[in-house]
Design an enzyme around this catalytic site. Structure first.
Site, PDB file in Angstrom:
ATOM      1  N   GLY A  42     -30.624 -21.640  17.556  1.00  0.00           N
ATOM      2  CA  GLY A  42     -30.687 -22.320  16.274  1.00  0.00           C
ATOM      3  C   GLY A  42     -29.314 -22.744  15.807  1.00  0.00           C
ATOM      4  O   GLY A  42     -28.379 -22.896  16.595  1.00  0.00           O
ATOM      5  N   CYS A  43     -29.185 -22.925  14.509  1.00  0.00           N
ATOM      6  CA  CYS A  43     -27.914 -23.340  13.916  1.00  0.00           C
ATOM      7  C   CYS A  43     -26.802 -22.378  14.312  1.00  0.00           C
ATOM      8  O   CYS A  43     -26.934 -21.167  14.165  1.00  0.00           O
ATOM      9  CB  CYS A  43     -28.056 -23.390  12.397  1.00  0.00           C
ATOM     10  SG  CYS A  43     -26.498 -23.596  11.529  1.00  0.00           S
ATOM     11  N   PHE A  44     -25.697 -22.925  14.796  1.00  0.00           N
ATOM     12  CA  PHE A  44     -24.629 -22.040  15.261  1.00  0.00           C
ATOM     13  C   PHE A  44     -23.902 -21.321  14.135  1.00  0.00           C
ATOM     14  O   PHE A  44     -23.200 -20.346  14.373  1.00  0.00           O
ATOM     15  CB  PHE A  44     -23.629 -22.750  16.172  1.00  0.00           C
ATOM     16  CG  PHE A  44     -23.160 -24.126  15.767  1.00  0.00           C
ATOM     17  CD1 PHE A  44     -23.066 -24.520  14.437  1.00  0.00           C
ATOM     18  CD2 PHE A  44     -22.789 -25.051  16.742  1.00  0.00           C
ATOM     19  CE1 PHE A  44     -22.613 -25.785  14.083  1.00  0.00           C
ATOM     20  CE2 PHE A  44     -22.331 -26.325  16.408  1.00  0.00           C
ATOM     21  CZ  PHE A  44     -22.247 -26.687  15.072  1.00  0.00           C
ATOM     22  N   TRP A  45     -24.075 -21.760  12.889  1.00  0.00           N
ATOM     23  CA  TRP A  45     -23.432 -21.044  11.784  1.00  0.00           C
ATOM     24  C   TRP A  45     -23.841 -19.576  11.743  1.00  0.00           C
ATOM     25  O   TRP A  45     -23.012 -18.686  11.613  1.00  0.00           O
ATOM     26  CB  TRP A  45     -23.795 -21.688  10.451  1.00  0.00           C
ATOM     27  CG  TRP A  45     -23.285 -23.086  10.238  1.00  0.00           C
ATOM     28  CD1 TRP A  45     -22.320 -23.737  10.952  1.00  0.00           C
ATOM     29  CD2 TRP A  45     -23.718 -24.000   9.224  1.00  0.00           C
ATOM     30  NE1 TRP A  45     -22.136 -25.004  10.449  1.00  0.00           N
ATOM     31  CE2 TRP A  45     -22.973 -25.191   9.390  1.00  0.00           C
ATOM     32  CE3 TRP A  45     -24.661 -23.924   8.204  1.00  0.00           C
ATOM     33  CZ2 TRP A  45     -23.144 -26.293   8.553  1.00  0.00           C
ATOM     34  CZ3 TRP A  45     -24.840 -25.025   7.376  1.00  0.00           C
ATOM     35  CH2 TRP A  45     -24.082 -26.196   7.552  1.00  0.00           C
TER      36      TRP A  45
END
Length: 243
Positions: free
Chosen positions: A68-71
């Site tokens: 998913g979102c790498f954040w």
């Protein structure tokens, strides 16, 4: 449908917040004061891998995880003891497509990923995998993660060597056999021609923006779950890419 379930099913995606403008961001910020346990996917308690990497005398090893979102994935691994660096970036495609604008279109073959550098004497690849599958993302979601959809948000591992691949394959089989999730794991094992670091504004995003609505809804609960489920592995002083 309960109000809590409604909030869980309608978490703002990064793209939606960007398109909606300031009013929607303010509204999402107001909702973010609700208990964040209602926001992210529930962590799953899983057994450690039966197979792990052999003892190593190397000072550092690297591993690449996409979920998913790498954040959020970066934010989780930045708090793991033994991790010396965690960099957000792109894996699975070529250099020409390795920009956020291009990857966001879902046509470059890249996944948003995180390259983790770690001390194998402090934390093993198997332990990193346990954290990845347990709290960093939901490995049963195909080509999506939470509010974000597209192949760029797929669940994927990019083994650095045959030994990592063997451990990952064995662990996925072990977890599927244990049936801790009602659906099978969809995590893919892919080759890694190269890892491309993301733009500077993506690095340390969770650490620099804890009040961002997307972070509050989707990612801070993952870090809290890491501390709760893996207290021996949690490190309050996160490692940073930027200083």
């Amino acid at each position: 449908m309960s109000f809590v379930q409604f909030l869980s099913d309608h978490r703002p995606s990064r793209g939606a917040l960007a398109r909606a403008g300031a009013a929607a961001v303010l509204a999402a910020s107001a909702l973010a004061v609700l208990p964040i346990a209602f926001a992210a996917e529930d962590p799953v308690v899983i057994a450690p891998p039966k197979m792990d990497m052999p003892a190593s005398t190397a000072q550092t090893e690297t591993a690449v995880f996409a979920g998913g979102c790498f954040w959020g994935v970066q934010g989780v691994f930045q708090h793991v003891k033994g991790v010396t660096k965690a960099v957000s970036g792109y894996a699975g495609g070529d250099a020409a497509g390795a920009t956020y604008d291009k990857v966001s279109g879902g046509r470059t073959r890249h996944a948003e990923a995180v390259q983790v550098t770690y001390d194998p004497k402090q934390v093993t690849y198997g332990q990193l995998l346990q954290i990845y599958f347990s709290v960093a993302h939901d490995p049963t979601q195909l080509n999506r993660q939470g509010p974000d959809t597209g192949t760029q948000y797929r669940s994927a591992l990019f083994p650095a060597n045959p030994a990592q691949r063997k451990v990952a394959e064995a662990y996925i089989a072990q977890l599927n056999q244990s049936k801790v999730w009602p659906k099978p794991i969809v995590t893919t094992l892919e080759t890694l021609p190269a890892f491309y670091p993301a733009e500077a504004y993506h690095q340390d995003f969770l650490l620099r923006n804890p009040g961002h609505p997307y972070i509050a809804f989707n990612d801070l609960p993952k870090v809290e779950a890491l501390e709760k489920l893996f207290p021996a592995s949690y490190h309050a002083d996160a490692v940073r890419v930027t200083r």
